[in-house]
Design an enzyme around this catalytic site. Structure first.
Site, PDB file in Angstrom:
ATOM      1  N   ASP A 409       0.865  -1.196   0.000  1.00 46.47           N
ATOM      2  CA  ASP A 409       0.000   0.000   0.000  1.00 46.47           C
ATOM      3  C   ASP A 409       0.900   1.243   0.000  1.00 46.47           C
ATOM      4  O   ASP A 409       2.124   1.128   0.178  1.00 46.47           O
ATOM      5  CB  ASP A 409      -0.867  -0.064   1.269  1.00 46.47           C
ATOM      6  CG  ASP A 409      -1.898   1.050   1.356  1.00 46.47           C
ATOM      7  OD1 ASP A 409      -2.231   1.658   0.320  1.00 46.47           O
ATOM      8  OD2 ASP A 409      -2.382   1.301   2.488  1.00 46.47           O
ATOM      9  N   GLU A 412       2.665   5.202  -3.809  1.00 50.67           N
ATOM     10  CA  GLU A 412       2.685   6.236  -4.882  1.00 50.67           C
ATOM     11  C   GLU A 412       4.016   6.980  -4.936  1.00 50.67           C
ATOM     12  O   GLU A 412       4.405   7.358  -6.049  1.00 50.67           O
ATOM     13  CB  GLU A 412       1.517   7.212  -4.651  1.00 50.67           C
ATOM     14  CG  GLU A 412       0.158   6.580  -4.817  1.00 50.67           C
ATOM     15  CD  GLU A 412      -0.217   5.617  -3.674  1.00 50.67           C
ATOM     16  OE1 GLU A 412       0.293   5.833  -2.553  1.00 50.67           O
ATOM     17  OE2 GLU A 412      -0.982   4.675  -3.921  1.00 50.67           O
ATOM     18  N   ASP A 492      -8.939   3.891  -2.259  1.00 48.94           N
ATOM     19  CA  ASP A 492      -9.938   4.309  -1.262  1.00 48.94           C
ATOM     20  C   ASP A 492     -11.193   4.870  -1.911  1.00 48.94           C
ATOM     21  O   ASP A 492     -11.439   6.076  -1.916  1.00 48.94           O
ATOM     22  CB  ASP A 492      -9.318   5.320  -0.304  1.00 48.94           C
ATOM     23  CG  ASP A 492      -8.167   4.706   0.478  1.00 48.94           C
ATOM     24  OD1 ASP A 492      -8.094   3.462   0.542  1.00 48.94           O
ATOM     25  OD2 ASP A 492      -7.350   5.461   1.015  1.00 48.94           O
TER      26      ASP A 492
HETATM   27  O1  MIG Z   1      -3.580   6.005   4.841  1.00 49.47           O
HETATM   28  O2  MIG Z   1      -3.564   0.743   5.744  1.00 49.47           O
HETATM   29  O3  MIG Z   1      -5.923   2.351   0.568  1.00 49.47           O
HETATM   30  O4  MIG Z   1      -7.000   0.159   1.899  1.00 49.47           O
HETATM   31  O5  MIG Z   1      -6.916   0.190   4.690  1.00 49.47           O
HETATM   32  C1  MIG Z   1      -4.416   4.921   4.710  1.00 49.47           C
HETATM   33  C2  MIG Z   1      -4.697   1.522   5.969  1.00 49.47           C
HETATM   34  C3  MIG Z   1      -3.601   3.684   4.475  1.00 49.47           C
HETATM   35  C4  MIG Z   1      -4.884   3.075   2.556  1.00 49.47           C
HETATM   36  C5  MIG Z   1      -5.420   1.920   1.806  1.00 49.47           C
HETATM   37  C6  MIG Z   1      -6.484   1.243   2.603  1.00 49.47           C
HETATM   38  C7  MIG Z   1      -5.900   0.790   3.911  1.00 49.47           C
HETATM   39  C8  MIG Z   1      -5.324   1.956   4.669  1.00 49.47           C
HETATM   40  N1  MIG Z   1      -4.334   2.645   3.821  1.00 49.47           N
END
Ligand code: MIG
Length: 834
Positions: A409, A412, A492
């Site tokens: 995650d 980016e 999200d």
């Molecule tokens: O700043 O890990 O898109 O699926 O649950 C949020 C927590 C960070 C973003 C992800 C989301 C995930 C969440 N993450």
């Protein structure tokens, strides 16, 4: 005065001031230089090189000041870029066996035609502009053309025509259908509907590229970037499928995922403890809700530090893994890339990364530190192969604990407390990878590939740690070619009907962009779904590649049972259907791994005429060639709607009856029994009226399909008991495919698989099923085939291997059922009327 005249002349010649100022005073007469594999056109300081990689794929590069940009790529591997075919030279260009390429050296305009002279793609009047380091390319956008691809970009429709987009990987929490850019940059699009057929363009430029699909000028397709190589690939079809397959020849196929990736996946931000995970697992099993995976989001970690475990909440990870395995459930754990900047605290990823000089630097040579979940964090420099190797080793303890898959995650990369949400553009990355020159690069150049290289490091690391297991990696950010390393999800999203619809467009366009395995958070990440929305989302997700229910912190719970028994029963019925369809899903995975065909497709992928169907098809899609899923185009509306079924005939998936287009209110009527059906194509398309009902999702089976299904299991880890079910839906070009292997190891690459093509033909006495010889040596779980012939009238029997097998006819269902032994060799089984 003379100076002004010169500029006017240059502009008239199609150049621009900036691109031509540096023109040397040598021979500036535009000319074509023929090469074995294409042409190079010189006009002043600008050179345009067109190379035929294959007979259908061209690479186009422009050098603005005599020198082409470095020939290296994150998207297209070196050996693919080096491919080329000999061409036949012509005065104005060249031809391959499939394409005719014409270039006007005075204007640099290029036109690509097929063998019949039909235009596939033609440059606009001003094909190329440069402005400093920035460039713009322009092509004609004929009226009839539609645009798809570009990954999971937003927009109000599946078709991207009329829209413009920017590629800049962005943490887009709570994005809407108007938000751009979002998480991924896949600078590849497909034009569909032009006279020369479908074609694709991959702009292989990692900078902040942009695409304008007739937004600014209705008849112009424009794209460019602020810097970086002017380097694109033009992929001819003529079918959309050929374009997508060739695109995945260029950028790579998604590897075959473990079979459990197709199971139901339960997630939440976050399940806070091992006890809570056990409760979720127990509830799934108590409710007989088939499931394969539970996800661990960031709260399983110690102080949000990647590669740690909160030992209070998760005291015994191997024990948890073992207990869940007993229930047929696997764990996927999040492993974000930001490493806590924690010198002297014994935090191994920081210490070993620092020792390896693995982190991204500031221009002044210090390590770049910025806040993310763990607080001050450092960022691995994934564009160095040695850093990727180091990153891969971080998975060793989790792999030892038995965690099955991993989630990348925030790649980016997302950075907190800064308006840009990411690193400063002058942050310094080091490139030591592939056939790139060893050099440094600014974040501006690397930003869009950072997440992809993160997943590459994860994937390669898992291949080394578990050489005989297929990695499962899910990523949020990526770039063209990222499908080689990870599946993806759309980030999200929100709990709204609008976003349910958007998600269908996103997943379809991801599939057309090489990412066959994609998910949207079922129910929506932010906001919390209504019971109806969550149920409808479950129904549609049943037929999408990856099915994960996920929700944000501080939202209402969104597990399948939260809205009471009636909703639970509907959701379970659909998830059960997905599990029955696993043999079909898995055969699609095999097809994707070999050919690149997406799992979830726009209807026009297999049925090109659907591009101009009269119905609102904005929610319709196909799952492989055989199934057409037709949710209400306005998913929250009770309004009846029309479904356009492409020519060829269709059966109702749920009743198994042939569809009569004249029927109303979704009451499917049989039109032809198998004995009346011919092997000819039913020439006209059908329109079926459907009235939305929350417990129903219209799904149709193509006439001319053989669909494999299996007895219900609660997890892919469970071996089905009984026969493999073979449903035969007679019609033109009738076929189906069986694919099986052990579901998780690499043995499928060495004969540890089973692949078998089945065909059906309507004969004078009934229906014949031809089993081709099996490929591979895998021994399947089934011993028998339970065959159902649809569209059958009257009594019947089957002949298999010279033996007569009695059939059971059902006049209401219009079926004939019989069971025969498995047919591992080339064989014929015939259903015969009595
Ligand atoms: O700043 O890990 O898109 O699926 O649950 C949020 C927590 C960070 C973003 C992800 C989301 C995930 C969440 N993450």
């Amino acid at each position: 005065m003379r100076f002004v005249a010169a500029i006017v002349l240059l502009l008239a010649a199609g150049g621009s001031l900036a691109s031509t100022v540096a023109a040397p005073a040598v021979d500036t007469t535009p000319r074509i230089e023929h090469r074995r594999d294409g042409v190079e056109v010189h006009r002043g300081a600008v050179s345009l090189r067109v190379t035929a990689l294959t007979d259908h794929v061209l690479r186009v590069r422009i050098a603005r000041d005599g020198a082409f940009a470095e020939d290296a790529s994150w998207a297209v591997p070196a050996q693919v870029r080096r491919a080329h075919v000999a061409v036949e030279a012509a005065a104005d260009g060249f031809s391959t066996t499939a394409l005719r390429v014409r270039v006007d050296p005075r204007t640099l305009r290029m036109r690509v035609e097929d063998g019949q002279g039909r235009t596939i793609s033609a440059d606009a009047a001003r094909p190329f502009d440069a402005d400093g380091r920035a460039f713009t390319l322009r092509k004609q956008l004929p009226q009839a053309e539609h645009i798809f691809g570009l990954g999971d970009k937003t927009g109000g429709s599946l078709d991207r025509r009329g829209q413009s987009y920017v590629d800049w990987n962005t943490d887009a929490y709570g994005f809407s259908s108007a938000t751009d850019p979002i998480y991924k940059s896949i600078p590849f699009f497909i034009g569909v509907g032009g006279t020369g057929g479908s074609y694709g363009i991959l702009l292989d430029n990692t900078w902040r590229s942009w695409f304008d699909f007739g937004h600014r000028e209705a008849d112009t397709l424009a794209f460019g970037a602020p810097d970086g190589p002017i380097d694109y690939y033009l992929i001819a079809g003529p079918s959309t499928a050929e374009v997508v397959r060739r695109y995945t020849d260029l950028t790579g196929k998604a590897p075959l995922p473990p079979k459990w990736a197709f199971g139901y996946q339960q997630s939440r931000y976050s399940y806070m403890s091992a006890d809570e995970v056990r409760q979720v697992a127990a509830r799934l099993r108590a409710d007989k809700f088939p499931a394969d995976v539970i996800w661990l989001d960031i709260d399983f970690q110690d102080r949000n530090r990647p590669f740690t475990i909160n030992r209070q909440a998760f005291p015994d990870m191997p024990g948890l893994v073992r207990d869940l395995r007993g229930e047929g459930i696997k764990l996927v754990a999040i492993t974000d890339l930001h490493i806590a900047s924690a010198p002297g605290e014994g935090y191994a990823p920081y210490d070993s990364g620092t020792a390896a000089d693995a982190f991204v630097h500031n221009p002044d040579g210090s390590v770049y530190v910025a806040p993310v979940w763990p607080g001050p964090s450092v960022f691995p420099d994934f564009t160095e192969a040695s850093v990727r190797d180091w990153w891969g080793t971080l998975y060793r303890p989790f792999v030892a604990d038995g965690i099955a898959g991993f989630w990348n995650d925030m790649n980016e990369p997302a950075v907190f407390d800064t308006p840009t949400k990411t690193m400063p553009l002058d942050t310094v990355h080091r490139i030591a990878s592939d056939d790139f020159a060893r050099r440094t690069a600014s974040h501006t150049e690397i930003h869009n590939v950072y997440g992809m290289q993160n997943t590459r490091a994860t994937y390669d690391g898992l291949r080394k740690l578990r050489p005989d297991e297929r990695p499962f990696v899910m990523t949020r950010a990526s770039y063209a070619g990222g499908q080689r390393y990870a599946v993806t999800w759309t980030g999200d999203n929100a709990s709204s009907w609008d976003q349910l619809k958007l998600s269908v467009h996103q997943l379809i366009n991801l599939g057309l962009s090489g990412f066959a395995y994609s998910a949207a958070d079922v129910g929506g990440f932010t906001g919390g779904p209504s019971a109806e929305l969550l149920t409808r989302w479950f129904e549609i997700a049943t037929f999408t590649p990856v099915f994960r229910d996920h929700a944000a912190k501080d939202t209402p719970r969104a597990e399948p049972w939260v809205d009471g028994p009636e909703h639970l029963a509907i959701r379970r019925r659909f998830v059960e259907e997905r599990y029955r369809l696993l043999p079909y899903f898995y055969a699609l995975a095999d097809e994707n791994a070999r050919l690149g065909d997406p799992v979830m497709r726009p209807v026009f992928y297999d049925y090109p005429d659907a591009i101009s169907a009269s119905c609102d098809q904005s929610m319709a899609f196909t799952l492989g060639r055989q199934l057409l899923v037709a949710p209400p185009p306005t998913p929250e509306s009770p309004q009846a709607y029309d479904v356009c079924l492409p020519a060829g005939g269709w059966y109702d998936y749920w009743t198994g009856l042939a569809v009569d287009g004249a029927s109303v209110d979704g009451a499917s009527q049989p039109i032809q029994s198998a004995s009346q059906a011919t092997n000819e194509k039913r020439s006209s398309s059908l329109v079926v009226k459907e009235t939305p009902r929350l417990d129903k999702l219209p799904v149709f089976v193509r006439a001319g399909s053989i669909l494999p299904r299996q007895p219900l299991v609660q997890s892919t880890a469970q071996t089905p008991t009984g026969a493999l079910q073979i449903d035969v839906y007679p019609g033109a070009d009738c076929r189906g495919q069986l694919y099986a292997d052990d579901g998780h190891s690499m043995a499928y690459r060495k004969q540890g698989f089973l692949r078998q093509v089945l065909r059906c033909t309507v004969t004078a006495d009934g229906v014949r099923i031809d089993f081709a010889a099996r490929e591979g040596q895998f021994k399947p779980w089934w011993k028998q085939l339970a065959v159902t012939i649809h569209g059958w009238d009257g009594a019947g029997y089957a002949m298999a291997g010279g033996h007569r097998v009695e059939g059971v006819a059902d006049s209401a269902a219009r079926t004939l059922r019989f069971t025969v032994a498995d047919q591992p060799r080339a064989a014929t089984v015939e259903a015969v009327h009595r």
